[in-house]
Write a protein that holds these residues in place. Structure first.
Motif: not given
Lengths: 301, 301
Positions: A122, A185-186, A189-190, A296, B197, B215, B217-223
């Motif tokens: 991941v 999780t992926s 969101p994409h 970030f 989220v 996260s 995988g992409g999800f963390r960007d949203f958090t």
């Protein structure tokens, strides 16, 4: 069983990073590689992504004891069929694809007599191609293995040790469960990021120039993952359709509820959700899965 | 007209950054500040966010020639009423709120005889409070002014010069248009991020621990943006309801179309959208509105 020769099929972001990570962390392993695109093979040679770039997939896998398929999900079965007759009988075959049930089916059909252990590190960035890879892509990231029922325990242990040696943390998971977890999780969101970026560029009363200028208000966060490889992501959504549609259904229900709250001026409902979501961010940072710096760590503060 | 004394009402991320930016870029300007929360006033004093932290809003604005309200949108009118009787007649009043039509109404009602020039610096991070501010928050970011019809041209020019001196780029915009543009570039992205989220943390078959672990995988960007200040965002959605609901309607239409494409296995539709969205990312980077490094420059690559 120890790994001595790894063949990497597909030399884009994932395959290239894998080759570089092996060179840095497991320098005793000899790596071969192949990519269907001659220009990618050329860049892979120039960057030294693997020790030897081969002209055919059969040549790349001929003496490998671990083969990792790093092609888009939709190309997995064809890639597996191309190497089938050249594979050493004892070689473990794995991959890095983002949906695991469909890949398990595809690889199982193409390589019925081989030890196949699907895997999914991941990790990734919005870049793609042979120039995108770097050696630390997998450091501190999770790699999920989804061995089929009755998988060879030694092969699973070997693959686990391999990924751990590259700096990843390994988890074993049922493929169906993997596909739901990653949908959340992926994949979703994409999908949402692609959608909102598309919506924003199609509005009549807001120009694209305005969207770009004022993107620091939040929109720019979405554009990063919406710049990811289109072929890879098309294949992810086609191959993980059920789990994606299920989670998407939940998301749209929740979005409708929020829409109603806004329409009704229900500030309390909004405040409650907005408070709850902060905790997840903190947990992700505590788990080392994101940068703790505000924004970030963008910019100079 | 030159600005010599600035009063900042509200000493959180925006107000604090404003005070620090003035100290760094316009050190000849004397700054006063007030926050309704005594603990915030104390931290503001300790960090030196303004030259003088006052115990009442009236005291803070008493000799100011520019007053900037940095409170949540829903608190603007009350904040304006609190300073009304103490404001020097020539003082310009402005703000930093994310929705402009409702603020124009609120400030116009509270301060009918004052030069009111609403403004919105499109900048921020997910942090809030008196410890979150930093002097470079506005550098290379856009600040949108939405002067009312018949606004005093000198006041507009003064405010423009002030924001430019802090490193921002200034644009003049109609308040209704501002509210649609920001609904797209900021409000809807936040709403979607908060929603996904929330959805992720409510699923029965995926644990919160799994969401956190995978996260990357992409999800963390949203958090990140879903960790923003809940009061501020509640007020944004309540105050910019119409534009938010309009853009949200477009987004959900587009999402339904994508959902259909996935259900029907229409890879071409997915590929087309996913290709189109890459261009916007490039344009945002070319315009200097985001970090060009992959993954926002997270980590060590």
């Amino acid at each position: 069983m120890s790994v001595e020769r790894v063949a990497i099929i597909g030399l884009g972001l994932l395959g290239g990073s894998l080759g570089l990570a092996i060179a840095e962390r497991l320098p005793k392993i000899a790596t071969t590689g192949f990519d269907a695109d001659p220009q990618v093979r050329q860049r892979a040679t120039e960057r030294g992504l693997v020790d030897r770039v081969c002209d055919t997939p059969a040549e790349a896998v001929a003496s490998a004891d671990l083969v990792i398929l790093c092609v888009p999900v939709g190309a997995m079965e064809a890639a597996a069929r191309e190497i089938a007759s050249a594979l050493p009988a004892a070689a473990i075959v794995s991959d890095v694809g983002s949906s695991k049930q469909s890949i398990a089916r595809a690889l199982g059909a193409a390589l019925p007599d081989q030890a196949v252990i699907p895997a999914h590190p991941v990790a990734g960035t919005e870049r793609s191609g042979p120039d995108a890879g770097f050696a630390t892509l997998f450091s501190h990231r999770w790699c999920i293995l989804t061995p089929p029922d009755g998988a060879d325990a030694t092969a699973v242990a070997t693959l686990t040790g391999f990924w751990e040696a590259l700096g990843a943390k390994v988890e074993i998971m049922d493929p169906a469960h993997h596909d739901v977890v990653l949908a959340v999780t992926s994949h979703i969101p994409h999908l949402i990021a692609y959608t909102i970026v598309g919506t924003a560029s199609d509005l009549e009363d807001v120009t694209q120039g305005e969207v770009i200028k004022y993107s620091a208000g939040g929109f720019r966060d979405f554009t990063r993952i919406a710049a990811s490889d289109p072929v890879m992501w098309r294949d992810v959504f086609l191959s993980n359709r059920e789990a994606v549609l299920e989670v998407l259904g939940r998301f749209t229900e929740d979005l409708s509820a929020l829409q109603r709250a806004i329409r009704n001026g229900d500030g309390e409902a909004l405040f409650d959700l907005f408070t709850r979501t902060r905790a997840i961010r903190r947990a992700i940072i505590d788990e080392g899965q994101d940068d703790a710096r505000p924004d970030f760590g963008r910019g100079d503060h």
